[in-house]
Design a protein around this motif. Structure first.
Motif, PDB file in Angstrom:
ATOM      1  N   ALA A 144       0.834  -1.204   0.000  1.00  0.00           N
ATOM      2  CA  ALA A 144       0.000   0.000   0.000  1.00  0.00           C
ATOM      3  C   ALA A 144       0.874   1.262   0.000  1.00  0.00           C
ATOM      4  O   ALA A 144       0.597   2.229  -0.724  1.00  0.00           O
ATOM      5  CB  ALA A 144      -0.932  -0.008   1.207  1.00  0.00           C
ATOM      6  N   HIS A 145       1.915   1.244   0.813  1.00  0.00           N
ATOM      7  CA  HIS A 145       2.821   2.402   0.871  1.00  0.00           C
ATOM      8  C   HIS A 145       3.494   2.628  -0.484  1.00  0.00           C
ATOM      9  O   HIS A 145       3.575   3.779  -0.964  1.00  0.00           O
ATOM     10  CB  HIS A 145       3.861   2.175   1.959  1.00  0.00           C
ATOM     11  CG  HIS A 145       4.933   3.223   2.011  1.00  0.00           C
ATOM     12  ND1 HIS A 145       4.654   4.559   2.216  1.00  0.00           N
ATOM     13  CD2 HIS A 145       6.287   3.130   1.865  1.00  0.00           C
ATOM     14  CE1 HIS A 145       5.784   5.245   2.202  1.00  0.00           C
ATOM     15  NE2 HIS A 145       6.775   4.407   1.978  1.00  0.00           N
ATOM     16  N   LYS A 146       3.972   1.568  -1.103  1.00  0.00           N
ATOM     17  CA  LYS A 146       4.645   1.700  -2.397  1.00  0.00           C
ATOM     18  C   LYS A 146       3.695   2.222  -3.474  1.00  0.00           C
ATOM     19  O   LYS A 146       4.135   2.877  -4.427  1.00  0.00           O
ATOM     20  CB  LYS A 146       5.221   0.351  -2.822  1.00  0.00           C
ATOM     21  CG  LYS A 146       6.440  -0.068  -2.019  1.00  0.00           C
ATOM     22  CD  LYS A 146       7.037  -1.364  -2.531  1.00  0.00           C
ATOM     23  CE  LYS A 146       8.342  -1.679  -1.803  1.00  0.00           C
ATOM     24  NZ  LYS A 146       8.985  -2.913  -2.306  1.00  0.00           N
ATOM     25  N   LEU A 147       2.416   1.940  -3.316  1.00  0.00           N
ATOM     26  CA  LEU A 147       1.420   2.376  -4.295  1.00  0.00           C
ATOM     27  C   LEU A 147       0.783   3.709  -3.911  1.00  0.00           C
ATOM     28  O   LEU A 147      -0.196   4.131  -4.528  1.00  0.00           O
ATOM     29  CB  LEU A 147       0.349   1.292  -4.469  1.00  0.00           C
ATOM     30  CG  LEU A 147       0.855  -0.018  -5.097  1.00  0.00           C
ATOM     31  CD1 LEU A 147      -0.197  -1.119  -4.978  1.00  0.00           C
ATOM     32  CD2 LEU A 147       1.237   0.182  -6.563  1.00  0.00           C
ATOM     33  N   GLY A 148       1.332   4.351  -2.892  1.00  0.00           N
ATOM     34  CA  GLY A 148       0.863   5.682  -2.515  1.00  0.00           C
ATOM     35  C   GLY A 148      -0.467   5.719  -1.798  1.00  0.00           C
ATOM     36  O   GLY A 148      -1.150   6.754  -1.812  1.00  0.00           O
ATOM     37  N   ARG A 149      -0.844   4.653  -1.115  1.00  0.00           N
ATOM     38  CA  ARG A 149      -2.134   4.586  -0.444  1.00  0.00           C
ATOM     39  C   ARG A 149      -1.978   5.071   1.005  1.00  0.00           C
ATOM     40  O   ARG A 149      -1.924   4.276   1.954  1.00  0.00           O
ATOM     41  CB  ARG A 149      -2.695   3.166  -0.514  1.00  0.00           C
ATOM     42  CG  ARG A 149      -2.964   2.740  -1.964  1.00  0.00           C
ATOM     43  CD  ARG A 149      -3.460   1.300  -2.044  1.00  0.00           C
ATOM     44  NE  ARG A 149      -4.750   1.113  -1.411  1.00  0.00           N
ATOM     45  CZ  ARG A 149      -5.918   1.434  -1.957  1.00  0.00           C
ATOM     46  NH1 ARG A 149      -5.961   2.000  -3.163  1.00  0.00           N
ATOM     47  NH2 ARG A 149      -7.049   1.201  -1.299  1.00  0.00           N
TER      48      ARG A 149
END
Length: 401
Positions: free
Chosen positions: A225-230
């Motif tokens: 999620a962090h890597k995908l900007g969530r």
């Protein structure tokens, strides 16, 4: 009595007990069980000492939210392990009495049974708690079969379009039980897009995350999620546990972390449910989450074990080294002419080794049982015992073929 209890099926180990009823195993062999995923490596002494040093905490009622020290230790571990930005320990983390009880409890907090058509999506094969949680929350489980062609990831593209609007909760397990498969960033992206579109909560069961065989550690849901900007991890709750990581299954200690809005409701539910963790266990958990040396040593033992045993078993079974976890998920129908249940039954009778039939870990869905003609072997004992078991399994399988 609650009529929903009648929907629960016997647990896999109860089925195994019935399968073995009336059998006297060959007394020429000492009993070895690869059936239950219960870690057998020694518990680190410093964790035992932390419990003993904090027994005075038994005189106090613990808070459901846990101590500041425990939530801070979990936050620190998440940030170090997954490269995450700082967590808010007060709103995004809750200690739980093992991931199992929390996986069950989350469904009771998330599902709206008044809708009447609520679905809980589960991988297949799966951890049976997911199914029980769905039924007791007034929902129906919907099984998505794992696809060997997708590295045993569930084939979510196979789900009909009219099913997704009914899904309120989606369970997944990565690294998977029993397959050991780890979801990719692309897998996570697909799930997040579906969650955004249909509004369901994702429950990411990650209790096997610290036992792995490749150079890179398994990708976690919060990390994806962090890597995908969530930002804020919308509708995502991750579950982790010390049982496998630290060899303390009897401590019953884990945590849940993620979306603060979901966590707020889950804390309210757990306050009424009585989900507080004992203070001595909290203190020992702080010590465990703050130490990585024992985890690295434990992982090294599994790596050495699987490196020896997997090639041995490949002489007689269709089996590959998994991405992670401590199970081998072997296919038995290519080289032997009996079912998974008959294989387990005869192996127990003739060689006194217990394995779990794969069909017991799955349900027939969409015309197949994806666990059929597979066996799960839990390589949880010390290496000598596992090597002995592997040798017997190879001898038995070669005799059959």
């Amino acid at each position: 009595m609650n009529p929903l209890l009648d929907k629960l099926q016997p647990y896999p180990f109860e089925k195994l007990r019935l399968l073995f009823s009336g059998i006297t195993p060959n007394s020429a062999y000492s009993p070895i069980s690869l059936g239950i995923g219960e870690p057998k490596h020694p518990t680190p002494p410093f964790i035992q000492k932390a419990i003993a040093d904090n027994l005075g905490g038994l005189a106090n009622y613990p808070a459901t939210a846990g101590s500041d020290a425990l939530r801070a230790a979990v936050a620190g571990w998440l940030e170090r392990r997954y490269g995450l930005p700082p967590f808010n320990p007060a709103t995004q983390i809750l200690p739980v009495n093992g991931s199992r009880e929390a996986l069950f409890a989350l469904a009771q907090a998330v599902i709206d049974p008044s809708r009447g058509d609520a679905l809980v999506m589960c991988p297949n094969p799966f951890y049976q708690i997911y199914e029980g949680a769905a039924y007791l929350a007034g929902a129906q489980p919907y099984f998505v079969n794992s696809d060997p062609g997708l590295n045993f990831a569930p084939d979510y593209k196979s789900v009909p379009a009219d099913v997704w609007p009914r899904v309120q909760l989606l369970y997944l397990c990565s690294p998977g039980n029993p397959t050991g498969a780890v979801l990719t960033l692309e897998n996570w992206k697909e799930l997040f897009e579906l969650s955004d579109r249909y509004g369901f909560v994702i429950a990411a069961d990650e209790c096997y995350s610290e036992i792995y065989f490749k150079e890179d550690a398994p990708l976690g849901g919060l990390e994806a999620a962090h890597k995908l900007g969530r930002t804020g991890y919308p509708r995502l709750i991750a579950f982790s546990s010390l049982s496998k990581r630290s060899n303390v299954p009897g401590m019953r200690s884990g945590f849940v972390a993620g979306d603060a809005e979901v966590m707020k409701k889950f804390l309210l539910y757990r306050t009424y449910h009585g989900g507080a963790m004992s203070p001595p266990i909290q203190a020992a958990s702080v010590a465990a989450w703050n130490d990585e040396q024992h985890v690295e040593e434990n992982r090294a033992k599994y790596i050495a074990k699987f490196k020896q045993i997997t090639p041995m078993l490949q002489e007689a079974l269709d089996v590959q080294l998994p991405d992670a976890g401590f199970y081998l998920w072997a296919k038995v129908d290519k080289r032997v002419a009996i079912s998974d249940t008959e294989f387990a039954k005869r192996l127990y009778a003739e060689y006194n080794v217990t394995v779990l039939p794969g069909s017991y870990l799955a349900r027939e869905a969409h015309g197949i049982n994806p666990g059929q003609n597979r066996i799960r072997m839990a390589l949880v004992a010390e290496v000598e015992e596992c090597l002995e078991a592997a040798g017997r399994i190879v001898e038995f399988a070669k005799k059959l073929s």
